[in-house]
Design an enzyme around this catalytic site. Structure first.
Site, PDB file in Angstrom:
ATOM      1  N   CYS A   1       0.866  -1.169   0.000  1.00 18.43           N
ATOM      2  CA  CYS A   1       0.000   0.000   0.000  1.00 18.43           C
ATOM      3  C   CYS A   1       0.906   1.223   0.000  1.00 18.43           C
ATOM      4  O   CYS A   1       1.996   1.183  -0.571  1.00 18.43           O
ATOM      5  CB  CYS A   1      -0.939  -0.023   1.209  1.00 18.43           C
ATOM      6  SG  CYS A   1      -0.077  -0.109   2.796  1.00 18.43           S
TER       7      CYS A   1
ATOM      8  N   HIS B   1       9.068 -26.203  15.582  1.00 20.87           N
ATOM      9  CA  HIS B   1       8.090 -26.168  14.494  1.00 20.87           C
ATOM     10  C   HIS B   1       7.718 -27.606  14.148  1.00 20.87           C
ATOM     11  O   HIS B   1       8.454 -28.307  13.463  1.00 20.87           O
ATOM     12  CB  HIS B   1       8.694 -25.451  13.274  1.00 20.87           C
ATOM     13  CG  HIS B   1       7.698 -25.076  12.223  1.00 20.87           C
ATOM     14  ND1 HIS B   1       7.096 -26.002  11.413  1.00 20.87           N
ATOM     15  CD2 HIS B   1       7.196 -23.862  11.868  1.00 20.87           C
ATOM     16  CE1 HIS B   1       6.267 -25.381  10.584  1.00 20.87           C
ATOM     17  NE2 HIS B   1       6.301 -24.085  10.843  1.00 20.87           N
TER      18      HIS B   1
END
Length: 626
Positions: A28, A555
């Site tokens: 953006c 993980h």
């Protein structure tokens, strides 16, 4: 400069887990917006330490990296390096993941995705209308309202507002990854001249002679096109499943539009109109009850509203107000006070600080907020970090909002409020409104500037204290770890080298050093005494910190984020202290395999650079202090 932007892009890419972890990326005005395969991988501390990165944020399923004014250039370098794009193929797993997102967050993210690409056209159109007010018969009278030039330029200024349904349908289709041309086709019906005439008449309208069509005007509308495109996305998926392969080229588009268009005309467009009118009614009611109170609160809280993305909730109502009655009394005046206050507070820091680096950061951030209305560099780089300048900015902004409410300040064009866009407050009714806007601007800047100077500490700048505290924390880690620390594997199973992990992000050691385990038992035990700093919502990964400062990422499996926590059971929460050997997590190995995911589990020291050495010996991580 190009080399600098490329360096930022390279460091950001590494910190988010490399190209392999990126599903899509866009930007953006100030932020890189990543859709990541696994949000547990990015190293927040590493990202925020990159020179040129103002901060990070997670919202709407996106991992946002705040860059500032140079975000467009960094984005180009990032795309060139990584090969990532701003589009993403939506498979069933991703669709299911999106459904898990908080509905409010998802709605705001959707609105942002629809409206952000349109701002250039909307700003240009709005400012053309303002220039016609200045040079037309209202003020300078250099152009007659009947002249060819005035009529053509007026049409140019009106075009992005009149055709908003078409523009919104296009951007919404890009956001939803559905057929843009069919979305535009359906929404264009809402502003087709004959349809406008039909739905503007007194005679009842019926589709197929039976289904009533509610009368209404859809030019400059936003929500009907959004709803229509959402429907089209689902219809497109359904039609794609039921149509034979040989007929997709002609039958698929036909079925999509003949299903979507009638539902849009008879149900969604009237519903969207009702929602839009309802939003305007609520906002006008709040403002009408006590304009000064509404503006005081909104302006004072605007920095935090922007940070959370809640300002997008006001954008559709703002644009509808600019179309009819032709001005906005809420969002844009509040943002004028807030943006300018951020600039004033940042310049106050620049004046007060004795640190050359802080001053060099504050001055361009202040200029950006003042002249462009881009406040992220000021907020994330200066005022939010120092806290007191942020308080000064909020006080000044609140007072500015109070003034705007008392004076009924109105914005007549959509642009990011700032000094250079002050003409958006020029009123066709005379010069009083622009004088009020200038008064709000001056007050917001001066009060924030003075309060920032007063509230920022003498002698030692707050940011220096923050940096010193961070250095002390790092020193404490080093001092806390004397000699060697041995970390046993937290999961029973076969230990393998990190380089053998079937994921390039982990195998390359981008996230840190460590090892991996092929689990034989679905249980994770605490490898040391410490605190759970973060366990992800999907339960597939957790960040632990030992009492002497070692940060460990566990993980469980690869690509297990897509399982949405189903095979996992957590026995620990964020912020909870644990003892070595405590059961932290259980997981179903068979369920993970059945879902098609690899069970290799990386165990990584994420702050490895804070220690002299890290080695793997006898299936243990051996850490040496500094």
């Amino acid at each position: 400069m190009a080399d600098k932007n490329r360096q930022i892009a390279e460091e950001v890419l590494a910190a988010v887990g490399g190209s392999a972890n990126i599903t899509s990326v866009t930007h953006c005005m100030t932020r890189l917006r990543f859709v990541l395969k696994d949000q547990s991988i990015p190293d927040k501390k590493k990202l925020e330490s990159i020179k040129g990165v103002m901060g990070t944020n997670i919202a709407g399923g996106q991992y946002q990296v705040i860059i500032g004014n140079s975000v467009g250039k960094v984005y180009k370098e990032l795309v060139a390096i990584s090969g990532a794009t701003d589009t993403v193929a939506m498979d069933d797993d991703m669709a299911a993941e999106k459904e898990k997102i908080n509905p409010v967050v998802a709605a705001l993210d959707f609105i942002a995705g629809c409206m952000t690409p349109l701002f250039t056209a909307i700003i240009a159109g709005g400012l053309i209308k303002v220039l016609l007010v200045i040079f037309g018969p209202t003020l300078l009278n250099l152009l007659s309202s009947e002249s060819d030039t005035y009529i053509l330029m007026n049409a140019l200024g009106d075009a992005p507002f009149y055709f908003l349904p078409v523009l919104v349908a296009f951007t919404a289709s890009k956001k939803l990854n559905c057929n843009s041309y069919l979305a535009v086709m359906v929404s264009s019906v809402l502003i087709y001249p004959d349809v406008i005439t039909l739905l503007g008449g007194d005679k009842a309208t019926h589709l197929f002679g039976v289904i009533p069509v509610v009368h209404g005007s859809y030019s400059s509308s936003i929500i009907p096109a959004m709803l229509s495109t959402i429907l089209l996305m689902y219809v497109e998926r359904l039609v794609d499943r039921i149509t034979p392969e040989w007929s997709k080229n002609f039958l698929k588009p036909l079925l999509i539009v003949v299903i979507t268009a009638p539902i849009t005309l008879c149900v969604l467009a009237p519903l969207g109109l009702m929602i839009g009118n309802g939003l305007q009614f609520v906002i006008n009611g709040i403002y009408g009850f006590a304009p000064w109170l509404a503006m005081l609160i909104l302006s004072g809280l605007m920095p935090f509203i922007v940070m959370t993305g809640m300002h997008w909730a006001f954008v559709p109502a703002c644009l509808m107000s600019l179309a009819n009655p032709g001005y906005d009394v809420l969002l844009l005046p509040a943002m004028l006070a807030s943006n300018i206050a951020q600039s004033g507070a940042t310049f106050g820091v620049a004046v007060k600080t004795k640190d050359k680096n802080i001053r060099e950061m504050a001055i361009p951030a202040g200029i950006s907020a003042l002249l462009a209305g881009v406040t992220e560099p000021a907020m994330y780089g200066i005022t939010l970090k120092l806290k007191r300048p942020m308080i000064a900015a909020c006080i000044a902004s609140g007072i500015g909002g109070l003034m705007a409410g008392f004076m009924s300040l109105k914005a007549y064009a959509f642009a990011t409020p700032c000094l250079t866009a002050i003409v958006q407050f020029v009123s066709p009714e005379g010069g009083k409104n622009i004088i009020c806007a200038i008064a709000v601007l001056i007050e917001s800047f001066v009060v924030a500037f003075v309060l920032s100077i007063i509230m920022t500490k003498n002698e030692t700048n707050d940011l220096e204290e923050i940096e010193q505290n961070e250095d002390m924390k790092t020193a404490e880690v080093s001092e806390g770890l004397t000699g060697e620390m041995q970390i046993s594997v937290p999961i029973k199973g076969e230990v393998i080298a990190l380089s053998e992990v079937k994921d390039p992000t982990f195998a390359a050691g981008i996230l840190g050093e460590g090892l991996a385990v092929v689990p034989e038992e679905g249980k994770v035990y605490a490898p040391f005494d410490g605190v759970c700093e973060n366990i992800f919502d999907t339960l597939h990964a957790m960040g632990l910190k030992s009492d002497n400062g070692v940060e460990l990422l566990i993980h469980v499996g690869l690509e297990t984020v897509q399982l949405n926590g189903e095979p996992f059971t957590a026995h620990i929460q964020d912020g909870k202290h644990f003892q070595k050997g405590d059961l932290l997590l259980e997981f179903d190995i068979d369920a993970i395999k059945k879902a098609g995911c690899e069970i290799q589990t990386p165990v990584i020291v994420t702050n490895a650079d804070e220690f002299d050495s890290i080695a793997i010996k006898n299936d243990k991580i051996i850490i040496g202090g500094k």
